[in-house]
Design a protein around this motif. Structure first.
Motif, mmCIF file in Angstrom:
data_model
loop_
_atom_site.group_PDB
_atom_site.id
_atom_site.type_symbol
_atom_site.label_atom_id
_atom_site.label_comp_id
_atom_site.label_asym_id
_atom_site.label_seq_id
_atom_site.Cartn_x
_atom_site.Cartn_y
_atom_site.Cartn_z
ATOM 1 N N LEU A 80 0.839 -1.214 0.000
ATOM 2 C CA LEU A 80 0.000 0.000 0.000
ATOM 3 C C LEU A 80 0.864 1.249 0.000
ATOM 4 C CD1 LEU A 80 -2.864 -0.889 2.462
ATOM 5 C CD2 LEU A 80 -2.884 -0.879 0.008
ATOM 6 N N PHE A 81 2.004 1.196 0.682
ATOM 7 C CA PHE A 81 2.916 2.342 0.660
ATOM 8 C C PHE A 81 3.401 2.618 -0.759
ATOM 9 C CE2 PHE A 81 4.422 1.897 5.307
ATOM 10 C CZ PHE A 81 3.420 2.737 5.707
ATOM 11 N N VAL A 82 3.735 1.554 -1.481
ATOM 12 C CA VAL A 82 4.198 1.755 -2.860
ATOM 13 C C VAL A 82 3.097 2.411 -3.681
ATOM 14 C CG1 VAL A 82 4.926 0.611 -4.961
ATOM 15 C CG2 VAL A 82 5.833 -0.127 -2.792
ATOM 16 N N LEU A 83 1.852 1.955 -3.511
ATOM 17 C CA LEU A 83 0.759 2.553 -4.278
ATOM 18 C C LEU A 83 0.498 3.990 -3.872
ATOM 19 C CD1 LEU A 83 -1.701 -0.398 -4.493
ATOM 20 C CD2 LEU A 83 -0.222 0.507 -6.233
ATOM 21 N N ALA A 84 0.871 4.356 -2.652
ATOM 22 C CA ALA A 84 0.699 5.742 -2.216
ATOM 23 C C ALA A 84 1.943 6.563 -2.518
ATOM 24 C CB ALA A 84 0.382 5.796 -0.731
ATOM 25 N N SER A 85 2.749 6.126 -3.450
ATOM 26 C CA SER A 85 3.976 6.789 -3.908
ATOM 27 C C SER A 85 4.933 7.073 -2.760
ATOM 28 C CB SER A 85 3.691 8.066 -4.693
ATOM 29 O OG SER A 85 3.464 9.140 -3.844
ATOM 30 N N ALA A 86 5.058 6.090 -1.867
ATOM 31 C CA ALA A 86 6.028 6.198 -0.776
ATOM 32 C C ALA A 86 6.938 4.990 -0.866
ATOM 33 C CB ALA A 86 5.325 6.274 0.572
ATOM 34 N N ASP A 87 7.746 4.930 -1.911
ATOM 35 C CA ASP A 87 8.508 3.708 -2.139
ATOM 36 C C ASP A 87 9.625 3.524 -1.123
ATOM 37 O OD1 ASP A 87 9.597 5.938 -3.147
ATOM 38 O OD2 ASP A 87 10.212 5.104 -5.060
ATOM 39 N N PHE A 88 10.238 4.651 -0.709
ATOM 40 C CA PHE A 88 11.278 4.512 0.320
ATOM 41 C C PHE A 88 10.690 3.957 1.604
ATOM 42 C CE2 PHE A 88 13.846 6.037 3.831
ATOM 43 C CZ PHE A 88 15.094 5.647 3.429
ATOM 44 N N LEU A 89 9.484 4.432 1.913
ATOM 45 C CA LEU A 89 8.815 3.970 3.126
ATOM 46 C C LEU A 89 8.505 2.489 3.036
ATOM 47 C CD1 LEU A 89 8.303 5.900 5.341
ATOM 48 C CD2 LEU A 89 5.945 6.056 4.672
ATOM 49 N N ALA A 90 8.161 2.026 1.834
ATOM 50 C CA ALA A 90 7.852 0.598 1.678
ATOM 51 C C ALA A 90 9.079 -0.255 1.945
ATOM 52 C CB ALA A 90 7.315 0.341 0.270
ATOM 53 N N VAL A 91 10.223 0.159 1.384
ATOM 54 C CA VAL A 91 11.440 -0.622 1.618
ATOM 55 C C VAL A 91 11.833 -0.556 3.085
ATOM 56 C CG1 VAL A 91 13.837 -0.867 0.979
ATOM 57 C CG2 VAL A 91 12.169 -0.319 -0.736
ATOM 58 N N ALA A 92 11.673 0.641 3.680
ATOM 59 C CA ALA A 92 11.987 0.755 5.105
ATOM 60 C C ALA A 92 11.056 -0.112 5.937
ATOM 61 C CB ALA A 92 11.882 2.214 5.540
ATOM 62 N N GLN A 93 9.803 -0.179 5.525
ATOM 63 C CA GLN A 93 8.834 -1.031 6.233
ATOM 64 C C GLN A 93 9.282 -2.485 6.192
ATOM 65 O OE1 GLN A 93 5.609 -0.461 7.463
ATOM 66 N NE2 GLN A 93 4.648 -2.451 7.330
ATOM 67 N N ILE A 94 9.678 -2.938 5.000
ATOM 68 C CA ILE A 94 10.085 -4.341 4.892
ATOM 69 C C ILE A 94 11.340 -4.589 5.723
ATOM 70 C CG2 ILE A 94 10.977 -6.055 3.287
ATOM 71 C CD1 ILE A 94 9.035 -5.032 1.260
ATOM 72 N N MET A 95 12.294 -3.636 5.669
ATOM 73 C CA MET A 95 13.544 -3.886 6.393
ATOM 74 C C MET A 95 13.365 -3.780 7.895
ATOM 75 S SD MET A 95 16.390 -2.179 3.994
ATOM 76 C CE MET A 95 17.693 -2.585 5.094
ATOM 77 N N ILE A 96 12.603 -2.764 8.344
ATOM 78 C CA ILE A 96 12.480 -2.559 9.792
ATOM 79 C C ILE A 96 11.507 -3.558 10.396
ATOM 80 C CG2 ILE A 96 11.756 -0.970 11.568
ATOM 81 C CD1 ILE A 96 12.756 1.284 9.880
ATOM 82 N N TYR A 97 10.314 -3.647 9.806
ATOM 83 C CA TYR A 97 9.301 -4.488 10.434
ATOM 84 C C TYR A 97 9.554 -5.959 10.177
ATOM 85 C CZ TYR A 97 6.212 -1.002 12.278
ATOM 86 O OH TYR A 97 5.683 -0.014 13.035
ATOM 87 N N VAL A 98 9.658 -6.323 8.897
ATOM 88 C CA VAL A 98 9.797 -7.746 8.597
ATOM 89 C C VAL A 98 11.172 -8.239 9.027
ATOM 90 C CG1 VAL A 98 9.675 -9.446 6.785
ATOM 91 C CG2 VAL A 98 8.168 -7.500 6.736
ATOM 92 N N GLY A 99 12.205 -7.414 8.806
ATOM 93 C CA GLY A 99 13.542 -7.868 9.132
ATOM 94 C C GLY A 99 13.907 -7.683 10.589
ATOM 95 N N GLY A 100 13.276 -6.730 11.265
ATOM 96 C CA GLY A 100 13.673 -6.475 12.645
ATOM 97 C C GLY A 100 12.616 -6.832 13.659
ATOM 98 N N VAL A 101 11.492 -6.124 13.567
ATOM 99 C CA VAL A 101 10.477 -6.277 14.598
ATOM 100 C C VAL A 101 9.892 -7.678 14.591
ATOM 101 C CG1 VAL A 101 8.230 -5.458 15.332
ATOM 102 C CG2 VAL A 101 9.947 -3.839 14.627
ATOM 103 N N LEU A 102 9.641 -8.208 13.401
ATOM 104 C CA LEU A 102 8.994 -9.523 13.336
ATOM 105 C C LEU A 102 9.932 -10.617 13.819
ATOM 106 C CD1 LEU A 102 6.218 -10.302 12.559
ATOM 107 C CD2 LEU A 102 7.129 -11.242 10.490
#
Lengths: 177, 102
Positions: A43-65
């Motif tokens: 959804l971030f990518v569709l809202a033209s926030a591509d940096f946020l999407a990559v950060a989401q994957i790295m921080i949440y999926v790679g760290g928090v999860l």
């Protein structure tokens, strides 16, 4: 096509969240949370926030999860005799209270959702009538981080360092006593 | 090409409601933390959507980035505390944690 992608990611997000709500297994909840976080990244990518999407994957999926799954596994208690006959007399009142809390929670959550939805459907933001286009925001984020948001950036770095050092200290075993 | 922003806002509202239901309903500490993460994610979606209309300063996306970092710090500290609580009480069900005495 873009509509279809949006609905796919929205279904992934909401379905994962509902599965976290409905499952009883904590490990499954962690894996459904993975689906939800990936959907939010889409959804971030569709809202033209591509940096946020990559950060989401790295921080949440790679760290928090990963942290959450470690927490689940370290605090996992194998199902022992908790459901045995010794608990039988308490069964009915606890079941009753459980269904009560379900009803109250569903009422509160759906009430908030209906309120928000009716607000959204009746509102018309002036801002949202501007024409927009999709554009990558990576360079803009970098420029903003080094100019306007330099002080919060450094502060949040120090905060993260302090929190992680504190977390390792908290999680360590006490050797003094 | 561009989606209607109201759909994003509706999805974010639904995600927030589900996260709230998880926080209110679940008894396991870690699942409650997951609910908090879901609510933060819903707020981040809203920030990103409104930030589309501010392409020069993108204040919404910057705030969402800081929210993510603070959420990561929060979950690290919270899981460390949960670990110590589990070592002491041998349970992480919120209903059974009813003693303050250490």
């Amino acid at each position: 096509m873009i509509q279809l992608t949006f609905y796919g990611f929205a279904a992934l997000t909401l379905g994962g969240a509902l599965a976290v709500l409905l499952t009883r297994n904590v490990m499954y909840a962690a894996f459904f949370l993975l689906l939800t976080l990936l959907g939010v990244a889409g959804l971030f990518v569709l809202a033209s926030a591509d940096f946020l999407a990559v950060a989401q994957i790295m921080i949440y999926v790679g760290g928090v999860l990963v942290l959450v799954i470690f927490g689940v596994m370290l605090t996992h208690k194998p199902d022992t005799k908790t459901n045995a006959d010794s608990q039988q007399p308490n069964r009915v009142p606890s079941l009753n209270r459980l269904s009560n809390s379900w009803v109250v929670t569903v009422l509160v959550a759906s009430g908030i959702f209906v309120t928000l939805y009716s607000l959204l459907s009746r509102s018309s933001f002036v801002l949202l009538q501007q024409p927009i286009g999709w554009e990558s925001t990576v360079t803009r984020v970098g420029m903003q981080l080094m100019t306007e948001y330099l002080v919060p950036f450094e502060l949040v770095g120090i905060l993260l360092l302090a929190a992680l050092v504190g977390a390792t200290h908290l999680a360590g075993r006490k050797t003094a006593d | 090409m561009i989606m209607n922003s109201y759909l994003f806002l509706t999805v974010a509202a639904a995600l927030f409601s589900i996260g709230l239901a998880i926080v209110l309903l679940k008894r396991h500490v870690i699942v409650v933390l997951m609910g908090i993460e879901l609510m933060l994610n819903a707020a981040n979606i809203n920030l990103a959507v409104f930030s589309q209309y501010d392409p020069n300063r993108i204040q919404g996306q910057m705030l969402a980035l800081f929210v993510m970092v603070v959420a990561a710090a929060e979950s690290a500290v919270a899981l460390a505390i949960v670990l110590q609580v589990y070592r002491h009480y041998k349970t992480v069900q919120l209903d059974e944690l009813n003693e303050l005495r250490f």
